[in-house]
Every structure is written in structure tokens, then in C-alpha cells.
Scaffold this active site. Structure first.
Site, PDB file in Angstrom:
ATOM      1  N   ARG A 114      -4.633 -85.622 -30.060  1.00 47.26           N
ATOM      2  CA  ARG A 114      -5.277 -84.308 -29.968  1.00 47.26           C
ATOM      3  C   ARG A 114      -6.791 -84.507 -29.904  1.00 47.26           C
ATOM      4  O   ARG A 114      -7.496 -83.828 -29.167  1.00 47.26           O
ATOM      5  CB  ARG A 114      -4.902 -83.393 -31.145  1.00 47.26           C
ATOM      6  CG  ARG A 114      -5.712 -82.120 -31.148  1.00 47.26           C
ATOM      7  CD  ARG A 114      -5.168 -80.958 -32.012  1.00 47.26           C
ATOM      8  NE  ARG A 114      -4.370 -81.340 -33.140  1.00 47.26           N
ATOM      9  CZ  ARG A 114      -4.859 -81.868 -34.280  1.00 47.26           C
ATOM     10  NH1 ARG A 114      -6.160 -82.059 -34.428  1.00 47.26           N
ATOM     11  NH2 ARG A 114      -4.028 -82.195 -35.258  1.00 47.26           N
ATOM     12  N   TYR A 173     -11.792 -62.554 -13.294  1.00 45.69           N
ATOM     13  CA  TYR A 173     -10.373 -62.881 -13.219  1.00 45.69           C
ATOM     14  C   TYR A 173      -9.606 -61.981 -14.211  1.00 45.69           C
ATOM     15  O   TYR A 173     -10.043 -61.813 -15.358  1.00 45.69           O
ATOM     16  CB  TYR A 173     -10.215 -64.361 -13.578  1.00 45.69           C
ATOM     17  CG  TYR A 173      -8.798 -64.845 -13.619  1.00 45.69           C
ATOM     18  CD1 TYR A 173      -8.070 -65.031 -12.447  1.00 45.69           C
ATOM     19  CD2 TYR A 173      -8.173 -65.117 -14.830  1.00 45.69           C
ATOM     20  CE1 TYR A 173      -6.769 -65.470 -12.482  1.00 45.69           C
ATOM     21  CE2 TYR A 173      -6.860 -65.572 -14.876  1.00 45.69           C
ATOM     22  CZ  TYR A 173      -6.164 -65.737 -13.700  1.00 45.69           C
ATOM     23  OH  TYR A 173      -4.873 -66.178 -13.747  1.00 45.69           O
ATOM     24  N   ASP A 223     -17.937 -69.228 -14.648  1.00 47.19           N
ATOM     25  CA  ASP A 223     -16.605 -69.648 -14.226  1.00 47.19           C
ATOM     26  C   ASP A 223     -16.735 -70.079 -12.766  1.00 47.19           C
ATOM     27  O   ASP A 223     -16.909 -69.241 -11.876  1.00 47.19           O
ATOM     28  CB  ASP A 223     -15.633 -68.464 -14.389  1.00 47.19           C
ATOM     29  CG  ASP A 223     -14.208 -68.805 -13.964  1.00 47.19           C
ATOM     30  OD1 ASP A 223     -14.010 -69.758 -13.166  1.00 47.19           O
ATOM     31  OD2 ASP A 223     -13.287 -68.092 -14.405  1.00 47.19           O
ATOM     32  N   LYS A 239      -6.598 -74.802 -10.028  1.00 50.67           N
ATOM     33  CA  LYS A 239      -6.915 -74.371  -8.675  1.00 50.67           C
ATOM     34  C   LYS A 239      -7.418 -75.567  -7.852  1.00 50.67           C
ATOM     35  O   LYS A 239      -6.678 -76.498  -7.642  1.00 50.67           O
ATOM     36  CB  LYS A 239      -7.902 -73.210  -8.736  1.00 50.67           C
ATOM     37  CG  LYS A 239      -7.554 -72.166  -9.811  1.00 50.67           C
ATOM     38  CD  LYS A 239      -6.241 -71.433  -9.573  1.00 50.67           C
ATOM     39  CE  LYS A 239      -5.750 -70.638 -10.780  1.00 50.67           C
ATOM     40  NZ  LYS A 239      -6.665 -69.661 -11.351  1.00 50.67           N
TER      41      LYS A 239
HETATM   42  C1  LIG Z   1      -6.836 -68.994 -12.589  1.00 49.08           C
HETATM   43  C2  LIG Z   1      -8.175 -68.594 -13.063  1.00 49.08           C
HETATM   44  C3  LIG Z   1      -8.485 -68.568 -14.431  1.00 49.08           C
HETATM   45  C4  LIG Z   1      -7.467 -68.856 -15.503  1.00 49.08           C
HETATM   46  O1  LIG Z   1      -7.054 -70.177 -15.487  1.00 49.08           O
HETATM   47  P1  LIG Z   1      -5.575 -70.675 -15.926  1.00 49.08           P
HETATM   48  O2  LIG Z   1      -5.608 -72.115 -15.622  1.00 49.08           O
HETATM   49  O3  LIG Z   1      -4.585 -69.882 -15.136  1.00 49.08           O
HETATM   50  O4  LIG Z   1      -5.473 -70.368 -17.391  1.00 49.08           O
HETATM   51  C5  LIG Z   1      -9.780 -68.224 -14.786  1.00 49.08           C
HETATM   52  N1  LIG Z   1     -10.706 -67.919 -13.856  1.00 49.08           N
HETATM   53  C6  LIG Z   1     -10.440 -67.935 -12.541  1.00 49.08           C
HETATM   54  C7  LIG Z   1     -11.509 -67.589 -11.560  1.00 49.08           C
HETATM   55  C8  LIG Z   1      -9.173 -68.271 -12.106  1.00 49.08           C
HETATM   56  O5  LIG Z   1      -8.898 -68.250 -10.790  1.00 49.08           O
END
Ligand SMILES: *Cc1c(COP(=O)(O)O)cnc(C)c1O
Length: 390
Positions: free
Chosen positions: A55, A107, A179, A204
Site C-alpha cells: 500500500r 466531469y 484535471d 483514458k
Molecule cells: C473519466 C474522467 C474522470 C474520472 O476518472 P475515473 O478513472 O473514471 O475515476 C475525471 N475527469 C475526467 C475529465 C474524466 O474523463
């Protein structure tokens, strides 16, 4: 060139393949091994190898974190089990009564965790159009601790100047978190523009193959990194060794893939822009996009995501989304496969209807994640789906 000259700093694609990824010292294994272990034998009481419990630290995760830190020009990166685990862990930097200013078309899952989880812990949020510096500054309060931005936003692809916001935040002692999921560090590196925190859903573009869920945060400030590292271990929302390895493997080809995602997005955007069944195309790479100049100035490209507003009604949009054959109808984005989705019904359903309308997430809005297939095949697919829907 003389042989004593200092070599240039390695470029992005070279660092993606080499940073944190020296051959394993015992066997010379070139691929970073998947250290599928929870614990590590210690040579003596009170002595350890630097690894005590997975962890806290795992060598496969270390390699992934080192490579990502280099990509984002950070001092360190900290990996999590998902993008939302990364965002949730960032929230432990704050305490009850603290205030956060957030982009208004974040998001959907980010809005949900802010609104339905962290509000109950006494954190307060104001949502504004962060493309307007005046709007952000007007929303700031004495207890504002962070501004949270997505640029370009999802799904309206609005562009915020990171440097302008960073200067304003720094003057007030407020953290700026970005983000950066939509751009990936190949196209945009917010820390270089003065942001304090950069976060990704590695699910992504970084992973890139629709086969792993993960998240990461990178930063330069040691005080911020120390708190996040503590929280990563204390809260435990970590990725396992195999997920770390899969993400690192994806990252090796990030540059190659991003170039193709982008050229495909351009091809699709230009095709759809001229189509009589399309009302408008929203893509930061098009000169018609209001954020085009800002995007040019702060990023090395425009990415693989675009949104389109179709002529017709909800039914037209639903039929179109269901009629594409190569663009799979699915949530998520950033994988090698092209995806299509209907934000109002799918990814952004958790945003209240009146807020959706205000943001422009209409019934005829469709979001496309362009994969890395052959552009002619993608355009043919769009063409046949548009004629089915009309
Ligand atoms: C998918 C996404 C998230 C969340 O991420 P997860 O891996 O699904 O928890 C946050 N911000 C953006 C812009 C995203 O496309």
C-alpha cells in the site's frame, strides 16, 4: 558535435519509454516486472529495502509514478485506483468550512463526488465558468483553498487560460488544480504554466487501450506532495501492480497515439462541419472555436475529443449514436477505439437538467472520442450513421 558536450534533455517520447524503466538489475528484464507482492522480507528488525508493504510502496507503481512525473514536468506523481480516487484524495488537503471554486462543466463524476460526498463533510463549492477570470475571482471567498479546472471542458470543450488563473490563485494563496485528462501531458503540461496540482484519469489517454481504470496526481510543491503521499498511504486508494504495469505500457506509445487521435479528430471535425445534417462542430482545433487562440498558446495540440450539435431532435441524436459501427456507443474516452456518446442521457445525467441546459448540453449534442483507426473508415462510418438518422 564534440563528444564531451552535455546531451540535450531527452524529448517526451524518449522519456515515456525510459524514465523509471531501467532494466531490472537481477535478470536484465527490459519490461518493468509486475511485482505482484503485498509485502517484502526485511533483512533485520528495523531495517528494510525501502519497500515494506505494497500500500505504501511497490516497485511497479514506482516506475509508473516516475514516468508520469517526468511527462508532466512534476517533481513527483502519486498513483491511485481511479481518477475519482485521485480527486477524492486531493480533497483531504482541506477541512470543513473550506471553499473550492470549480469549473461549471466538470466531469459528471467529479461534480457528483463534490456535491454528494464532500459537501457532507463541510466542504463548500461554487461552480463558475472558469474561462472568465472575473467570474473566478468574484466567486473567491476568504476560505477559498482551491480552484479546480478542466480545460478543455467536458463535453463543451471550453478553454481556460491556465497561466492567468495560476497568477490570480498564487496572489491569493489559493491552490490551482487542473484535471488534464482530455489533453494528456503530451499536449498540455499545466505545472509548466503555474498550476499546483495536475490530475488525470489514466483510464483514458494515458492507459489508452480501454483495459484499465486508474488515476494520478502530479505536483512540484513539496508541502503538497508530502500531504498527498501521506493520504495515499493512509486512505489506501492505490492501483495494484498489474494496473500500474498496464498503464505504464500504454504510456510508452502516448505520443504516437495522441498525434493520431488528433489528426483523426481534425478529419472528422472538418467533415462534419460541412455536413448539412450538422448544426455545429465544437473542436478547439477549429478557428471557429472561441478558445482556439488560448489553446494554441498553452498547449501543443487540440486533442482527440469533439462534440457536435446535430440538426433535428433527441430522436435524431439517439438514432445517430446507435447507428455508428466503428464508433462504439460507450462512456469513457481516450482509447484506441473510437467512441460515441450522448452526454445528456449518459455521462452527464447526474448534472441537474437546468444546469445542463445552461451549459449547452442539449438533446442534440453528441460527443465523439476519435480513436486511432484509419480516418477514411471513421468518416465513412459517420456518413452512413448521419444518413440513417436523417
Ligand atoms: C473519466 C474522467 C474522470 C474520472 O476518472 P475515473 O478513472 O473514471 O475515476 C475525471 N475527469 C475526467 C475529465 C474524466 O474523463
Amino acid at each position: 558535435m564534440n563528444n564531451n558536450s552535455t546531451p540535450p534533455e531527452h524529448g517526451f517520447d524518449t522519456r515515456a519509454i525510459h524514465v523509471g524503466q531501467d532494466p531490472e538489475p537481477i535478470t536484465g528484464a527490459l519490461s518493468v516486472p509486475i511485482f505482484q507482492t503485498s509485502t517484502y522480507a526485511q533483512p533485520a528488525v528495523g531495517e528494510h529495502t525501502g519497500f515494506e508493504y505494497s500500500r505504501t510502496r511497490n516497485p511497479t507503481r514506482d516506475a509508473f509514478e516516475a514516468c508520469l512525473a517526468s511527462m508532466e514536468s512534476g517533481a513527483e506523481a502519486i498513483a491511485f485506483a481511479s481518477g475519482l480516487a485521485a480527486i477524492s484524495t486531493i480533497m483531504t488537503l482541506f477541512e470543513a468550512g473550506d471553499h473550492i471554486v470549480s469549473s461549471d462543466d466538470v466531469y459528471g463524476g467529479t461534480f457528483r463526488v463534490f456535491d454528494k460526498v464532500f459537501r457532507d463533510f463541510g466542504l463548500r463549492f461554487t461552480y463558475v465558468d472558469t474561462t472568465s477570470l472575473e467570474a473566478v475571482e468574484a466567486a473567491m471567498e476568504e476560505r477559498t483553498r482551491m480552484v479546480w479546472v478542466e480545460t478543455p471542458t467536458n463535453p463543451m470543450l471550453k478553454v481556460t487560460s491556465i497561466a492567468d488563473l495560476a497568477a490570480s490563485c498564487a496572489a491569493k494563496g489559493v491552490l490551482l488544480g487542473v484535471d488534464n485528462t482530455f489533453m494528456s501531458p503530451f499536449f498540455q503540461r499545466p505545472l509548466e504554466h503555474g498550476a499546483d496540482l495536475v490530475m488525470h484519469s489514466t483510464t483514458k489517454y494515458l492507459g489508452g487501450h480501454s483495459d484499465v481504470v486508474g488515476g494520478v496526481v502530479a505536483a512540484r510543491r513539496s508541502d503538497v506532495l508530502e500531504k498527498l503521499r501521506f493520504a495515499q498511504n493512509a486512505m489506501g486508494a492505490i492501483p495494484g501492480p498489474f494496473d500500474s504495469w498496464l498503464t505504464l505500457r500504454g504510456m510508452k506509445t502516448l505520443g504516437l497515439r495522441m498525434r493520431r487521435h488528433e489528426s483523426n479528430a481534425f478529419a472528422v471535425a472538418r467533415y462534419m462541419e460541412k455536413h448539412t445534417s450538422v448544426e455545429s462542430v465544437i473542436y478547439p482545433g477549429l478557428e471557429s472555436h472561441p478558445g482556439h487562440e488560448c489553446q494554441r498558446a498553452q498547449a501543443d495540440g487540440f486533442g482527440g475529443m469533439l462534440s457536435v450539435i446535430l440538426k433535428g431532435d433527441l430522436n435524431t441524436a439517439k438514432t445517430f449514436c446507435g447507428a455508428t459501427k466503428l464508433f462504439f456507443l460507450a462512456e469513457s474516452l481516450g482509447g484506441v477505439e473510437s467512441l460515441i456518446e450522448h452526454p445528456a442521457i449518459m455521462t452527464h445525467a447526474s448534472i441537474p437538467a437546468d444546469a445542463r441546459t445552461r451549459l449547452g448540453i442539449s438533446d442534440t449534442l453528441v460527443r465523439l472520442s476519435c480513436g486511432i483507426e484509419d480516418p477514411a473508415d471513421l468518416i465513412f462510418d459517420i456518413e452512413q450513421a448521419l444518413s440513417t438518422a436523417n
